[in-house]
Scaffold this motif. Structure first.
Motif, PDB file in Angstrom:
ATOM      1  N   GLU A 163      -8.147  -5.772   3.097  1.00 52.11           N
ATOM      2  CA  GLU A 163      -6.789  -6.340   3.041  1.00 52.11           C
ATOM      3  C   GLU A 163      -5.743  -5.229   3.119  1.00 52.11           C
ATOM      4  O   GLU A 163      -4.723  -5.369   3.798  1.00 52.11           O
ATOM      5  CB  GLU A 163      -6.607  -7.147   1.751  1.00 52.11           C
ATOM      6  N   SER A 164      -5.996  -4.128   2.433  1.00 50.42           N
ATOM      7  CA  SER A 164      -5.052  -3.008   2.475  1.00 50.42           C
ATOM      8  C   SER A 164      -5.027  -2.367   3.854  1.00 50.42           C
ATOM      9  O   SER A 164      -3.967  -1.985   4.349  1.00 50.42           O
ATOM     10  CB  SER A 164      -5.408  -1.980   1.404  1.00 50.42           C
ATOM     11  N   TYR A 165      -6.185  -2.262   4.492  1.00 45.23           N
ATOM     12  CA  TYR A 165      -6.207  -1.723   5.852  1.00 45.23           C
ATOM     13  C   TYR A 165      -5.463  -2.638   6.819  1.00 45.23           C
ATOM     14  O   TYR A 165      -4.741  -2.161   7.700  1.00 45.23           O
ATOM     15  CB  TYR A 165      -7.644  -1.498   6.333  1.00 45.23           C
TER      16      TYR A 165
ATOM     17  N   ALA B  85      -1.917   6.149   1.613  1.00 50.95           N
ATOM     18  CA  ALA B  85      -1.591   4.816   1.128  1.00 50.95           C
ATOM     19  C   ALA B  85      -2.480   4.548  -0.078  1.00 50.95           C
ATOM     20  O   ALA B  85      -3.499   5.226  -0.277  1.00 50.95           O
ATOM     21  CB  ALA B  85      -1.818   3.774   2.218  1.00 50.95           C
ATOM     22  N   THR B  86      -2.113   3.561  -0.887  1.00 48.48           N
ATOM     23  CA  THR B  86      -2.862   3.278  -2.104  1.00 48.48           C
ATOM     24  C   THR B  86      -3.298   1.823  -2.145  1.00 48.48           C
ATOM     25  O   THR B  86      -2.484   0.914  -1.949  1.00 48.48           O
ATOM     26  CB  THR B  86      -2.003   3.587  -3.349  1.00 48.48           C
ATOM     27  N   HIS B  87      -4.581   1.642  -2.407  1.00 48.41           N
ATOM     28  CA  HIS B  87      -5.151   0.303  -2.626  1.00 48.41           C
ATOM     29  C   HIS B  87      -5.430   0.183  -4.112  1.00 48.41           C
ATOM     30  O   HIS B  87      -6.046   1.078  -4.708  1.00 48.41           O
ATOM     31  CB  HIS B  87      -6.455   0.147  -1.838  1.00 48.41           C
TER      32      HIS B  87
ATOM     33  N   VAL C 201       0.813  -1.216   0.000  1.00 44.20           N
ATOM     34  CA  VAL C 201       0.000   0.000   0.000  1.00 44.20           C
ATOM     35  C   VAL C 201       0.847   1.268   0.000  1.00 44.20           C
ATOM     36  O   VAL C 201       0.325   2.355  -0.163  1.00 44.20           O
ATOM     37  CB  VAL C 201      -1.001   0.023   1.182  1.00 44.20           C
TER      38      VAL C 201
ATOM     39  N   ARG D 289     -11.916  -5.755  -1.500  1.00 44.83           N
ATOM     40  CA  ARG D 289     -10.646  -6.156  -0.890  1.00 44.83           C
ATOM     41  C   ARG D 289      -9.955  -5.005  -0.152  1.00 44.83           C
ATOM     42  O   ARG D 289      -8.795  -5.130   0.249  1.00 44.83           O
ATOM     43  CB  ARG D 289      -9.724  -6.756  -1.949  1.00 44.83           C
ATOM     44  N   LEU D 290     -10.659  -3.890   0.034  1.00 44.06           N
ATOM     45  CA  LEU D 290     -10.061  -2.772   0.778  1.00 44.06           C
ATOM     46  C   LEU D 290      -9.607  -3.203   2.166  1.00 44.06           C
ATOM     47  O   LEU D 290      -8.575  -2.734   2.660  1.00 44.06           O
ATOM     48  CB  LEU D 290     -11.061  -1.623   0.913  1.00 44.06           C
TER      49      LEU D 290
ATOM     50  N   GLU E  86     -11.348   8.060   2.092  1.00 41.75           N
ATOM     51  CA  GLU E  86     -11.029   7.235   0.931  1.00 41.75           C
ATOM     52  C   GLU E  86     -11.388   8.060  -0.302  1.00 41.75           C
ATOM     53  O   GLU E  86     -12.522   8.527  -0.431  1.00 41.75           O
ATOM     54  CB  GLU E  86     -11.846   5.939   0.919  1.00 41.75           C
TER      55      GLU E  86
ATOM     56  N   GLU F 111      -2.940  -4.389   6.163  1.00 45.14           N
ATOM     57  CA  GLU F 111      -1.522  -4.164   5.905  1.00 45.14           C
ATOM     58  C   GLU F 111      -1.068  -2.813   6.462  1.00 45.14           C
ATOM     59  O   GLU F 111       0.022  -2.691   7.016  1.00 45.14           O
ATOM     60  CB  GLU F 111      -1.268  -4.206   4.393  1.00 45.14           C
ATOM     61  N   LEU F 112      -1.912  -1.802   6.345  1.00 44.78           N
ATOM     62  CA  LEU F 112      -1.551  -0.443   6.718  1.00 44.78           C
ATOM     63  C   LEU F 112      -1.594  -0.189   8.222  1.00 44.78           C
ATOM     64  O   LEU F 112      -0.725   0.505   8.760  1.00 44.78           O
ATOM     65  CB  LEU F 112      -2.494   0.538   6.011  1.00 44.78           C
TER      66      LEU F 112
END
Length: 150
Positions: free
Chosen positions: A106-108, A95-97, A3, A103-104, A128, A110-111
């Motif tokens: 999943e990025s959260y 950050a970029t998804h 991300v 699947r957002l 967002e 990770e972040l």
């Protein structure tokens, strides 16, 4: 980190939207009709959509979410029943998804550990920005995850 979190200086912008508290289970279905409602209201007062669609989240979502769903517009206008606010320039973690909205999370996942490790003081909302135009292949959708610094 996929991300790619980093600090950016963001330009000011004007948002026109609808703020409501929704059950999380109804959030995904709220976007399309709200964008249509905001677009019609913006056009009715002679303003212009100039930027991406957005959702600004206030506080930490639980089984409900406090969210403003809207569009960036060219100027402050009176729109009864809508939130029209100027967002000043700010520093933010960005950050970029890339991929489907489904699947957002999943990025959260990770972040969030990175944000906690860095110990940034964040404001009480996050945004967002949905940077891809309608009709984009879901695997190529770009969503910016923006956490203004407090």
């Amino acid at each position: 980190m996929g991300v790619n979190p980093h600090i950016e200086n963001l330009e000011g912008w004007i948002g026109a939207g609808v703020r409501r508290i929704l059950p999380m289970s109804e959030l995904a279905d709220a976007f399309a009709p709200t964008y249509e409602q905001v677009t019609a209201a913006v056009e009715a007062v002679g303003a212009t959509v100039v930027g991406p669609a957005y959702a600004e989240y206030f506080g930490m979502p639980t089984d409900t979410v406090d969210v403003e769903i809207g569009l960036a517009v060219d100027r402050v206008v009176g729109m009864e029943g809508f939130e029209v606010r100027t967002h000043p320039p700010t520093r933010a973690v960005v950050a970029t998804h890339v991929g489907p909205y489904e699947r957002l999370s999943e990025s959260y996942r990770e972040l969030m550990p990175w944000l906690e490790m860095e110990e940034f003081e964040l404001s009480d909302s996050m945004i967002e920005f949905y940077d891809s135009p309608p009709g984009t292949d879901p695997e190529r959708l770009v969503t910016r995850l923006v956490f203004p610094l407090g």
